[in-house]
Scaffold this active site. Structure first.
Site, PDB file in Angstrom:
ATOM      1  N   LYS A  22      15.719  15.428  24.575  1.00  0.00           N
ATOM      2  CA  LYS A  22      16.701  14.634  23.839  1.00  0.00           C
ATOM      3  C   LYS A  22      16.914  13.260  24.458  1.00  0.00           C
ATOM      4  O   LYS A  22      16.155  12.345  24.211  1.00  0.00           O
ATOM      5  CB  LYS A  22      18.022  15.411  23.709  1.00  0.00           C
ATOM      6  CG  LYS A  22      17.970  16.546  22.673  1.00  0.00           C
ATOM      7  CD  LYS A  22      19.340  17.087  22.370  1.00  0.00           C
ATOM      8  CE  LYS A  22      19.322  18.249  21.385  1.00  0.00           C
ATOM      9  NZ  LYS A  22      18.928  17.894  20.018  1.00  0.00           N
ATOM     10  N   PHE A  60      21.027  28.088  21.863  1.00  0.00           N
ATOM     11  CA  PHE A  60      19.971  27.427  21.092  1.00  0.00           C
ATOM     12  C   PHE A  60      18.957  26.833  22.064  1.00  0.00           C
ATOM     13  O   PHE A  60      19.325  26.092  22.976  1.00  0.00           O
ATOM     14  CB  PHE A  60      20.537  26.319  20.196  1.00  0.00           C
ATOM     15  CG  PHE A  60      19.505  25.715  19.292  1.00  0.00           C
ATOM     16  CD1 PHE A  60      19.207  26.298  18.067  1.00  0.00           C
ATOM     17  CD2 PHE A  60      18.799  24.581  19.666  1.00  0.00           C
ATOM     18  CE1 PHE A  60      18.236  25.756  17.231  1.00  0.00           C
ATOM     19  CE2 PHE A  60      17.825  24.032  18.845  1.00  0.00           C
ATOM     20  CZ  PHE A  60      17.542  24.627  17.626  1.00  0.00           C
ATOM     21  N   ASP A  75      18.748  25.380  30.407  1.00  0.00           N
ATOM     22  CA  ASP A  75      18.354  24.524  29.289  1.00  0.00           C
ATOM     23  C   ASP A  75      19.340  23.359  29.244  1.00  0.00           C
ATOM     24  O   ASP A  75      20.466  23.496  28.767  1.00  0.00           O
ATOM     25  CB  ASP A  75      18.388  25.339  27.994  1.00  0.00           C
ATOM     26  CG  ASP A  75      18.085  24.504  26.752  1.00  0.00           C
ATOM     27  OD1 ASP A  75      18.192  23.258  26.832  1.00  0.00           O
ATOM     28  OD2 ASP A  75      17.770  25.090  25.711  1.00  0.00           O
TER      29      ASP A  75
END
Length: 402
Positions: free
Chosen positions: A250, A136, A221
């Protein structure tokens, strides 16, 4: 104005289906809803609230910068952005930083940069991007196509091309796919949404070696795995493998939206003025909060505490599972943990999430077979114990409802 969960159905696009309760206040790892009910937060805003809710240092940074300067266009630079970038380069492999507003934007920048480097150094034929099934990387059309989950990328028309996938931890399949036409490989050094899948060390090293062999850039990532989440400042530091480009978001802002792409000076040189940009990226308000969060997390005692808290989580989850036998294993590292459901409860992760909510515990899922925890890195031991006591009641409710 009085608003409730019902208001969501009246005014919001239905791409989300939020819980029936509406949170209104948070302190540390506790949250209160509109009715005053108290919840223990093991979700962390999906690994975002790295220091919990309303951490005094972050509130102070927000208020201080809020009285100085909120936004400038990138016609100008600003002190918080420069300080944060300096601290990030000093703490990592990177020499250059690009600021954005989210993980998807950071990943978009990384992918565009990789394509640009390949085009300028090797020519148009070197354009293939390889990523991994169940990965993702965001919800923009480019990043969602690179992410290996068709459920998120199908149904929107023709997709960006020259993107291929293989299974995570399958080095042979990866070796068969990569070639001199590969410009970049994007991977999570700990798969999050795909089920909390840890990488095999030999796999990560093999990917790095094959990228070097074929002059492909390795992009990590670390949107979910970064900023202390695994007990290292960034997960790559515990894998003995260094990427060419790293993305982070995040937890970087501790709850304030910010993302960043980190890379070397040589690679960064291909994004010349005008080739990429962001209106809000690098704004002083976000960078001031992120700088303070980064300072708090990048501390030996805090990072060591993550490992200690992981051990407590695992011990208590093993005790729960010895009573109810619902998990095959507890996956992950640090405070990104996933309880993988066994065959008897396969496909029912959301049942456990809903039961947890009923017991006043906020948690997450990672697909249909994994219950995920991503709490504050500084969550107190008493909150871990109380949260898992509530989780045990939730597990009992699911088991007894059969």
């Amino acid at each position: 104005m009085n608003v409730t969960r019902a208001t969501f159905d009246e005014v919001m696009v239905p791409n989300y289906n939020p819980a029936s309760m509406v949170p209104v206040r948070g302190v540390g790892s506790r949250v209160w809803d509109q009715d005053g009910a108290e919840y223990v937060d093991f979700a962390g805003g999906i690994a975002v609230n790295v220091l919990g809710h309303c951490h005094p240092a972050l509130v102070e940074a927000l208020q201080d910068q809020g009285n100085k300067l909120w936004h400038l266009s990138n016609v100008y630079t600003n002190e918080p952005a420069l300080r944060l970038a300096k601290k990030m380069t000093e703490a990592t492999f990177a020499e250059r930083v690009y600021f954005a507003n989210s993980g998807a934007e950071a990943n978009e920048a990384a992918l565009k940069l990789a394509r640009r480097v390949a085009l300028e150094k090797y020519g148009e034929e070197k354009s293939q991007i390889i990523a991994f099934n169940k990965g993702f990387h965001g919800r923009t059309f480019f990043t969602v196509t690179v992410g290996g989950q068709a459920a998120y990328s199908d149904g929107f028309g023709p997709k960006p091309g020259a993107i291929d996938h293989c299974d995570y931890n399958d080095l042979a399949a990866f070796e068969a796919l990569i070639s001199d036409k590969t410009c970049a490989v994007m991977m999570e050094p700990l798969q999050g949404e795909g089920g909390i899948i840890s990488p095999d060390p030999a796999f990560v090293k093999g990917v790095r070696e094959l990228c070097d062999k074929h002059n492909a850039l390795l992009i990590f990532d670390e949107v979910q795995s970064g900023v202390g989440r695994t007990g290292h400042l960034y997960a790559y530091m515990g894998l003995d493998v260094t990427p060419d480009i790293l993305t982070t978001a995040k937890a970087l802002g501790g709850g304030f939206p910010i993302g960043a792409m980190l890379t070397t000076a040589d690679i960064a040189s291909h994004l010349k003025p005008g080739t990429h940009g962001s209106t809000y990226g690098g704004n002083p308000l976000a960078c001031a909060v992120a700088e303070r969060a980064f300072d708090v997390v990048n501390d030996a005692a805090v990072l060591r505490g993550v490992t200690d808290k992981e051990k407590l989580f695992r011990e208590l989850l093993d005790e729960i599972n010895s009573k109810y036998n619902v998990f095959t294993e507890v996956r992950g590292k640090g405070l990104l943990l996933g309880c993988a459901l066994n065959e008897e409860y396969a496909g029912r992760s959301r049942d456990f999430l809903n039961a947890a909510t009923n017991e006043k515990l906020m948690c997450l899922v990672a697909g249909v077979n994994v219950v995920r925890f991503a709490p504050s890195l500084i969550i107190p031991e008493q909150d871990i114990r109380e949260g898992l006591a509530r989780f045990e009641r939730a597990v009992a409710a699911v088991v007894n409802a059969k």
